[in-house]
Design a protein around this motif. Sequence first.
Motif, PDB file in Angstrom:
ATOM      1  N   MET A 158       0.840  -1.202   0.000  1.00 19.06           N
ATOM      2  CA  MET A 158       0.000   0.000   0.000  1.00 19.06           C
ATOM      3  C   MET A 158       0.877   1.254   0.000  1.00 19.06           C
ATOM      4  O   MET A 158       0.644   2.205  -0.763  1.00 19.06           O
ATOM      5  CB  MET A 158      -0.921   0.009   1.232  1.00 19.06           C
ATOM      6  CG  MET A 158      -2.010  -1.054   1.222  1.00 19.06           C
ATOM      7  SD  MET A 158      -2.842  -1.226   2.838  1.00 19.06           S
ATOM      8  CE  MET A 158      -3.637   0.377   2.993  1.00 19.06           C
ATOM      9  N   THR A 159       1.895   1.225   0.853  1.00 18.17           N
ATOM     10  CA  THR A 159       2.807   2.368   0.962  1.00 18.17           C
ATOM     11  C   THR A 159       3.586   2.570  -0.332  1.00 18.17           C
ATOM     12  O   THR A 159       3.781   3.708  -0.795  1.00 18.17           O
ATOM     13  CB  THR A 159       3.780   2.160   2.132  1.00 18.17           C
ATOM     14  OG1 THR A 159       3.032   1.940   3.333  1.00 18.17           O
ATOM     15  CG2 THR A 159       4.683   3.370   2.322  1.00 18.17           C
ATOM     16  N   LEU A 160       4.019   1.484  -0.939  1.00 15.96           N
ATOM     17  CA  LEU A 160       4.761   1.562  -2.200  1.00 15.96           C
ATOM     18  C   LEU A 160       3.895   2.194  -3.292  1.00 15.96           C
ATOM     19  O   LEU A 160       4.358   3.062  -4.041  1.00 15.96           O
ATOM     20  CB  LEU A 160       5.209   0.164  -2.622  1.00 15.96           C
ATOM     21  CG  LEU A 160       5.893   0.049  -3.989  1.00 15.96           C
ATOM     22  CD1 LEU A 160       7.184   0.855  -4.020  1.00 15.96           C
ATOM     23  CD2 LEU A 160       6.175  -1.426  -4.316  1.00 15.96           C
ATOM     24  N   ARG A 161       2.646   1.774  -3.391  1.00 19.76           N
ATOM     25  CA  ARG A 161       1.749   2.338  -4.413  1.00 19.76           C
ATOM     26  C   ARG A 161       1.535   3.831  -4.189  1.00 19.76           C
ATOM     27  O   ARG A 161       1.542   4.627  -5.132  1.00 19.76           O
ATOM     28  CB  ARG A 161       0.409   1.605  -4.403  1.00 19.76           C
ATOM     29  CG  ARG A 161       0.479   0.172  -4.867  1.00 19.76           C
ATOM     30  CD  ARG A 161      -0.907  -0.431  -5.030  1.00 19.76           C
ATOM     31  NE  ARG A 161      -0.798  -1.856  -5.292  1.00 19.76           N
ATOM     32  CZ  ARG A 161      -0.867  -2.798  -4.368  1.00 19.76           C
ATOM     33  NH1 ARG A 161      -1.063  -2.464  -3.105  1.00 19.76           N
ATOM     34  NH2 ARG A 161      -0.756  -4.071  -4.680  1.00 19.76           N
ATOM     35  N   LEU A 162       1.303   4.200  -2.930  1.00 19.22           N
ATOM     36  CA  LEU A 162       1.062   5.605  -2.608  1.00 19.22           C
ATOM     37  C   LEU A 162       2.275   6.461  -2.962  1.00 19.22           C
ATOM     38  O   LEU A 162       2.145   7.489  -3.649  1.00 19.22           O
ATOM     39  CB  LEU A 162       0.738   5.745  -1.117  1.00 19.22           C
ATOM     40  CG  LEU A 162       0.732   7.165  -0.548  1.00 19.22           C
ATOM     41  CD1 LEU A 162      -0.281   8.039  -1.261  1.00 19.22           C
ATOM     42  CD2 LEU A 162       0.472   7.131   0.957  1.00 19.22           C
ATOM     43  N   GLU A 163       3.448   6.059  -2.513  1.00 19.84           N
ATOM     44  CA  GLU A 163       4.639   6.885  -2.728  1.00 19.84           C
ATOM     45  C   GLU A 163       5.035   6.936  -4.206  1.00 19.84           C
ATOM     46  O   GLU A 163       5.474   7.982  -4.693  1.00 19.84           O
ATOM     47  CB  GLU A 163       5.800   6.356  -1.878  1.00 19.84           C
ATOM     48  CG  GLU A 163       5.585   6.502  -0.379  1.00 19.84           C
ATOM     49  CD  GLU A 163       5.382   7.948   0.044  1.00 19.84           C
ATOM     50  OE1 GLU A 163       5.977   8.845  -0.586  1.00 19.84           O
ATOM     51  OE2 GLU A 163       4.608   8.184   0.995  1.00 19.84           O
TER      52      GLU A 163
ATOM     53  N   VAL B  35      -7.493   2.391  -6.177  1.00 18.66           N
ATOM     54  CA  VAL B  35      -8.399   1.236  -6.150  1.00 18.66           C
ATOM     55  C   VAL B  35      -7.762   0.076  -5.401  1.00 18.66           C
ATOM     56  O   VAL B  35      -8.365  -0.514  -4.493  1.00 18.66           O
ATOM     57  CB  VAL B  35      -8.783   0.809  -7.582  1.00 18.66           C
ATOM     58  CG1 VAL B  35      -9.557  -0.507  -7.560  1.00 18.66           C
ATOM     59  CG2 VAL B  35      -9.620   1.886  -8.256  1.00 18.66           C
ATOM     60  N   GLN B  36      -6.521  -0.257  -5.754  1.00 18.23           N
ATOM     61  CA  GLN B  36      -5.882  -1.405  -5.123  1.00 18.23           C
ATOM     62  C   GLN B  36      -5.580  -1.148  -3.652  1.00 18.23           C
ATOM     63  O   GLN B  36      -5.712  -2.045  -2.815  1.00 18.23           O
ATOM     64  CB  GLN B  36      -4.589  -1.755  -5.863  1.00 18.23           C
ATOM     65  CG  GLN B  36      -3.960  -3.074  -5.408  1.00 18.23           C
ATOM     66  CD  GLN B  36      -4.905  -4.250  -5.541  1.00 18.23           C
ATOM     67  OE1 GLN B  36      -5.424  -4.509  -6.625  1.00 18.23           O
ATOM     68  NE2 GLN B  36      -5.143  -4.973  -4.449  1.00 18.23           N
TER      69      GLN B  36
ATOM     70  N   THR C 216     -15.202   3.004   1.726  1.00 21.83           N
ATOM     71  CA  THR C 216     -15.514   4.275   1.068  1.00 21.83           C
ATOM     72  C   THR C 216     -14.452   4.615   0.033  1.00 21.83           C
ATOM     73  O   THR C 216     -14.765   5.097  -1.062  1.00 21.83           O
ATOM     74  CB  THR C 216     -15.627   5.405   2.104  1.00 21.83           C
ATOM     75  OG1 THR C 216     -16.671   5.095   3.033  1.00 21.83           O
ATOM     76  CG2 THR C 216     -15.943   6.731   1.429  1.00 21.83           C
ATOM     77  N   LEU C 217     -13.183   4.354   0.356  1.00 24.47           N
ATOM     78  CA  LEU C 217     -12.110   4.611  -0.604  1.00 24.47           C
ATOM     79  C   LEU C 217     -12.297   3.771  -1.862  1.00 24.47           C
ATOM     80  O   LEU C 217     -12.125   4.264  -2.977  1.00 24.47           O
ATOM     81  CB  LEU C 217     -10.741   4.328   0.024  1.00 24.47           C
ATOM     82  CG  LEU C 217      -9.540   4.377  -0.942  1.00 24.47           C
ATOM     83  CD1 LEU C 217      -9.474   5.706  -1.680  1.00 24.47           C
ATOM     84  CD2 LEU C 217      -8.238   4.120  -0.198  1.00 24.47           C
ATOM     85  N   VAL C 218     -12.668   2.512  -1.698  1.00 23.42           N
ATOM     86  CA  VAL C 218     -12.877   1.656  -2.871  1.00 23.42           C
ATOM     87  C   VAL C 218     -13.970   2.245  -3.757  1.00 23.42           C
ATOM     88  O   VAL C 218     -13.809   2.363  -4.976  1.00 23.42           O
ATOM     89  CB  VAL C 218     -13.250   0.217  -2.452  1.00 23.42           C
ATOM     90  CG1 VAL C 218     -13.591  -0.615  -3.687  1.00 23.42           C
ATOM     91  CG2 VAL C 218     -12.101  -0.426  -1.693  1.00 23.42           C
ATOM     92  N   ARG C 219     -15.088   2.629  -3.154  1.00 23.46           N
ATOM     93  CA  ARG C 219     -16.197   3.183  -3.936  1.00 23.46           C
ATOM     94  C   ARG C 219     -15.821   4.503  -4.604  1.00 23.46           C
ATOM     95  O   ARG C 219     -16.173   4.754  -5.755  1.00 23.46           O
ATOM     96  CB  ARG C 219     -17.429   3.381  -3.041  1.00 23.46           C
ATOM     97  CG  ARG C 219     -18.116   2.082  -2.634  1.00 23.46           C
ATOM     98  CD  ARG C 219     -19.445   2.315  -1.965  1.00 23.46           C
ATOM     99  NE  ARG C 219     -19.319   2.905  -0.641  1.00 23.46           N
ATOM    100  CZ  ARG C 219     -19.525   4.188  -0.376  1.00 23.46           C
ATOM    101  NH1 ARG C 219     -19.850   5.036  -1.338  1.00 23.46           N
ATOM    102  NH2 ARG C 219     -19.408   4.639   0.865  1.00 23.46           N
ATOM    103  N   ASP C 220     -15.089   5.344  -3.873  1.00 20.57           N
ATOM    104  CA  ASP C 220     -14.713   6.641  -4.428  1.00 20.57           C
ATOM    105  C   ASP C 220     -13.606   6.529  -5.467  1.00 20.57           C
ATOM    106  O   ASP C 220     -13.505   7.374  -6.368  1.00 20.57           O
ATOM    107  CB  ASP C 220     -14.252   7.575  -3.301  1.00 20.57           C
ATOM    108  CG  ASP C 220     -15.399   8.037  -2.414  1.00 20.57           C
ATOM    109  OD1 ASP C 220     -16.568   7.967  -2.860  1.00 20.57           O
ATOM    110  OD2 ASP C 220     -15.133   8.479  -1.280  1.00 20.57           O
TER     111      ASP C 220
END
Length: 380
Positions: free
Chosen positions: A287-292, A327-328, A349-353
Amino acid sequence: MNFDLDPETEEMRDAIASFARHKLGAPAEFDPEEFRQRWLLAGKQGVVGTAIPEEYGGLGQSAVTAAALMEALGYGCRDTGFTFSVAAHLFACLMPVVEFGTEEQKRRWLPALCSGERIAAHGITEPEAGSDALGLRTRAVRDGDHYVLNGDKCFTTNSPVADVFVMQAVTRPGGGFFGLTSFLVEADTPGLTVGPPYSKVGLRGSPMADVHLEDVRVPADQVLGSEGAGASVFTSSMKWERTCLFAGFLGVMRRVTESTVDYAKERRQFGSPIGGFQAVSHRIVDMTLRLESARLMLYKAAAGLDDGSQDEIAPALAKLAVSEAAVQLGLDAVQVRGALGILDGEAETLVRDALPSRIFSGTNDIQKNNIARAMGLARR
């Protein structure tokens, strides 16, 4: 190459995040009056006009700073739909006025749009023209010192609350890139009607509806740019939107990643915090890798905007990276929470948004087409 924000931007970012956390709630149901109250609050903080020059009521900030403040808004405001509406207003509507508007148009429209007194919407998508932006059927015919517009728009963000529209129409059928023209259209112009708001799977705090145009007379001095410049206006707005708008999702992703780390430290199974299990900890690292990674690509694209770069690839790559990562990341946050993840909360909520982010501003498939074309790989 400096990856740090300057101290002034960091201070502004922290202030916006705090303001959004304490002043911009996430109501259970959309209410137009309540939405406008929050919009005015955001306007007073300068959020809805960050990249607009100061002489027209904005903060006069760079694209990088505008992205940083949008990221802060997404981080602090739990209503991602509201953040999305602010970004669509700023980057798809106000920036085209800055870049293509006459001095009179800028002074007439921008101050109230920056202060939060007025809201803008961009009318581009139609029932038969989504990804094919040059396939619009809305027509604009010159009639003396006016143009008469007829047609239908759909999926128009902010339309139920908009005071003014940046409306795209065909002025020269078959003219291709030079056949479109942009207009600034007051929402109360006779013949312009807005349908009921959509019920959506995500971004529920962002009002969206169809717009019908029937013999809408628009003064010629409300043409944005010049006749035939509509495609250029649209392309420019998309560069801003595909870059800076998606910074809002970076903020949401950061907030959800932090809460997922906290949850993994507190939740115990088999006598230990679940964060100690490799399957969980590695998921959070991903998750952190995708964000950064997505964040670096977005700020690179924003820096290109500030430098006046004509690069078409960077904004498209940023849009792809952020939307797919969002999404992921949302799915991973749900998985870490287990059964709690499918209950009402910020992970689901994040998935839907995030799902709509792969569609709006040009679908991710279209972005790949655009990137391939820019690389010289277009089909003959």
